[in-house]
Design a protein around this motif. Sequence first.
Motif, mmCIF file in Angstrom:
data_model
loop_
_atom_site.group_PDB
_atom_site.id
_atom_site.type_symbol
_atom_site.label_atom_id
_atom_site.label_comp_id
_atom_site.label_asym_id
_atom_site.label_seq_id
_atom_site.Cartn_x
_atom_site.Cartn_y
_atom_site.Cartn_z
ATOM 1 N N ASP A 132 0.828 -1.206 0.000
ATOM 2 C CA ASP A 132 0.000 0.000 0.000
ATOM 3 C C ASP A 132 0.868 1.264 0.000
ATOM 4 N N ALA A 133 0.273 2.372 -0.435
ATOM 5 C CA ALA A 133 0.983 3.651 -0.318
ATOM 6 C C ALA A 133 1.114 4.031 1.161
ATOM 7 N N ILE A 134 0.022 3.960 1.918
ATOM 8 C CA ILE A 134 0.083 4.061 3.388
ATOM 9 C C ILE A 134 -0.593 2.824 3.958
ATOM 10 N N THR A 135 0.100 2.153 4.839
ATOM 11 C CA THR A 135 -0.420 0.957 5.517
ATOM 12 C C THR A 135 -0.466 1.164 7.013
ATOM 13 N N ILE A 136 -1.580 0.801 7.623
ATOM 14 C CA ILE A 136 -1.590 0.680 9.095
ATOM 15 C C ILE A 136 -2.195 -0.682 9.427
ATOM 16 N N ALA A 137 -1.380 -1.590 9.935
ATOM 17 C CA ALA A 137 -1.865 -2.928 10.277
ATOM 18 C C ALA A 137 -2.139 -3.064 11.771
ATOM 19 N N ASN A 138 -1.556 -2.180 12.578
ATOM 20 C CA ASN A 138 -1.825 -2.162 14.022
ATOM 21 C C ASN A 138 -1.362 -0.824 14.578
ATOM 22 N N GLY A 139 -1.887 -0.490 15.751
ATOM 23 C CA GLY A 139 -1.462 0.769 16.378
ATOM 24 C C GLY A 139 -2.649 1.623 16.777
ATOM 25 N N ALA A 140 -2.370 2.651 17.569
ATOM 26 C CA ALA A 140 -3.436 3.499 18.093
ATOM 27 C C ALA A 140 -3.033 4.962 18.110
ATOM 28 N N ASN A 141 -4.026 5.813 17.938
ATOM 29 C CA ASN A 141 -3.875 7.260 18.074
ATOM 30 C C ASN A 141 -2.978 7.847 16.972
ATOM 31 N N VAL A 166 -8.089 6.698 14.911
ATOM 32 C CA VAL A 166 -7.403 7.311 13.775
ATOM 33 C C VAL A 166 -8.321 8.346 13.127
ATOM 34 N N THR A 167 -7.733 9.488 12.763
ATOM 35 C CA THR A 167 -8.439 10.487 11.958
ATOM 36 C C THR A 167 -7.698 10.691 10.644
ATOM 37 N N ILE A 168 -8.449 10.740 9.561
ATOM 38 C CA ILE A 168 -7.924 11.212 8.269
ATOM 39 C C ILE A 168 -8.773 12.430 7.931
ATOM 40 N N SER A 169 -8.151 13.626 7.956
ATOM 41 C CA SER A 169 -8.933 14.830 7.677
ATOM 42 C C SER A 169 -8.317 15.626 6.536
ATOM 43 N N ASP A 170 -9.173 16.266 5.758
ATOM 44 C CA ASP A 170 -8.751 17.201 4.707
ATOM 45 C C ASP A 170 -7.656 16.611 3.816
ATOM 46 N N SER A 171 -7.822 15.379 3.407
ATOM 47 C CA SER A 171 -6.787 14.693 2.638
ATOM 48 C C SER A 171 -7.301 14.277 1.260
ATOM 49 N N ILE A 172 -6.380 13.796 0.417
ATOM 50 C CA ILE A 172 -6.757 13.309 -0.913
ATOM 51 C C ILE A 172 -6.201 11.895 -1.057
ATOM 52 N N ILE A 173 -7.082 10.942 -1.363
ATOM 53 C CA ILE A 173 -6.688 9.545 -1.537
ATOM 54 C C ILE A 173 -7.000 9.194 -2.983
ATOM 55 N N ALA A 174 -5.941 9.078 -3.819
ATOM 56 C CA ALA A 174 -6.156 9.126 -5.267
ATOM 57 C C ALA A 174 -5.464 8.031 -6.049
ATOM 58 N N GLN A 175 -6.116 7.637 -7.105
ATOM 59 C CA GLN A 175 -5.488 6.893 -8.188
ATOM 60 C C GLN A 175 -4.725 5.655 -7.725
ATOM 61 N N GLY A 176 -5.401 4.790 -6.988
ATOM 62 C CA GLY A 176 -4.819 3.481 -6.746
ATOM 63 C C GLY A 176 -4.519 2.858 -8.106
ATOM 64 N N LEU A 177 -3.331 2.279 -8.251
ATOM 65 C CA LEU A 177 -2.929 1.843 -9.596
ATOM 66 C C LEU A 177 -3.647 0.566 -10.013
ATOM 67 N N GLU A 178 -4.015 0.504 -11.291
ATOM 68 C CA GLU A 178 -4.564 -0.703 -11.873
ATOM 69 C C GLU A 178 -3.472 -1.792 -11.834
ATOM 70 N N THR A 179 -3.784 -3.068 -11.739
ATOM 71 C CA THR A 179 -5.144 -3.529 -11.842
ATOM 72 C C THR A 179 -5.911 -3.538 -10.518
ATOM 73 N N HIS A 180 -5.240 -3.433 -9.380
ATOM 74 C CA HIS A 180 -6.005 -3.520 -8.138
ATOM 75 C C HIS A 180 -6.815 -2.240 -7.938
#
Length: 418
Positions: A132-141, A166-180
Amino acid sequence: MMKLTAYFASLLVFVASCSALLAFPGAEGFGAQTTGGRGGSVYVVTNLNDSGTGSFRDAVSQSGRIVVFSVGGIIKISSRIVVSSHVTIAGQTAPGQGITVYGNGVSYSGADNTITRHIRYRMGTTGDSGKDAITIANGANMIFDHVSVSWGRDETFSINGDVSNVTISDSIIAQGLETHSCGGLIQTDGGVSIIRTLYIDNQTRNPKVKGVNEFVNNVVYNWGGGGGYIAGDSAGQSYANIMNNVFISGPSTTVTAFTRGNANFHAYVSNNYYDPDKDGTLNGWVLSPTTDNYSPIDIQAARYPYPTVNTLLSPLDALTKVRSSAGASKSRDSIDNYLINTELASFGKVGALITDPTASPINGPGTITSGTPPKDTDDDGIPDDYETAHGTNPNVNDSAQIASNGYANIENYINSLV
Ligand SMILES: *[C@@H]1O[C@H](CO)[C@@H](O)[C@H](O)[C@H]1NC(C)=O
Ligand SMILES: *[C@@H]1O[C@H](CO)[C@@H](O)[C@H](O)[C@H]1NC(C)=O
Ligand SMILES: *[C@@H]1O[C@H](CO)[C@@H](O)[C@H](O)[C@H]1NC(C)=O
Ligand SMILES: CC(=O)N[C@H]1CO[C@H](CO)[C@@H](O)[C@@H]1O
């Protein structure tokens, strides 16, 4: 009289340091109280090298740091970067057009208590396959604010596992690459808030949610046939608030905004705007919870009492806000400008799922000017001008010290920039 004033002043300091400080003023959602590197030291990133002294990789390799930048530009990384716990990353301190980390992804697994603001993580085809571009598999805050993330080879921003607050605010999550081509999984019972964020050009999982989720004032544009907001599709139980969002179909969109729900997905849904006709004008409507537009989920009468936004915007005001300020918007790069001003602004006419971000019209991570850092005599991360104006010493390394309002001196500087 003087004594009394001094007494009240010290009382105020005491009150400020005892009440839970926000990650930064205005922080919202499950991750709002993250403390990041506060109480630790300050690390100034001084070069764009992949590794070594003064590099971003080195900066985030150890716990207890507030990371600031005296250089702007593209940090080309060959292997993935792993962010340590108790770290603050303040991309808004970089001069020029800020920081793009390009070439592979970033892991926040186990990065308990991290604050990440105003930075671009663009993975691309040179990144590790299946990651992944950003991965979180475990953790807090953790709180991610004004982050632009794109070009994941597996998911683009994925939270999947034992993850809390976890908070994701005011962000852009874009263009996951094909084929996935995935926006990302948001799968945890520990609570994730997604606020005023743009999901754009992902074939599927924009996002795919399971567990405890608050999804408020977001914009989802040009999802593919895999789905926009995927409601669980699972035997596991989910509890979500989905309020005041905007869903606009684009050229790649072939399914409705909500898919794959079932009776295990319990959600309070309210005021979500949907424009499916791809005709170039904003002429949708607010979905009615009593129609089948939400896929067959278990609709709740009241919202779950999750930490939420300070101001709930109407869907169209949220769209305006996302267009003007989502992502690393202190200085937007060519990619974010294209996504917002050409694709999203076309209201259905322009948009694509992509395989190779170096091909036209994206043409790779673009050019990021490096700029000139402000003068900082003691190299403590706070420019002389700011120190002089705010009563800290421009000749003494005092940026990590905690100020009377409870934030470190450097955080008061960082927070003043945006
Ligand atoms: C950064 O990389 C350049 C080029 O490889 C090298 O010359 C320089 O010494 C590096 N800087 C540091 C601080 O390692
Ligand atoms: C998540 O936040 C809540 C509320 O602040 C807190 O009670 C809980 O302990 C946090 N969870 C973790 C795993 O830190
Ligand atoms: C400033 O002090 C901190 C410790 O408080 C240290 O980690 C850091 O390296 C120092 N910075 C400089 C430029 O000396
Ligand atoms: C996970 C998923 O839905 N992947 C799809 C991404 O897009 C390609 C192309 O449309 C599909 O083949 C994948 O199945």
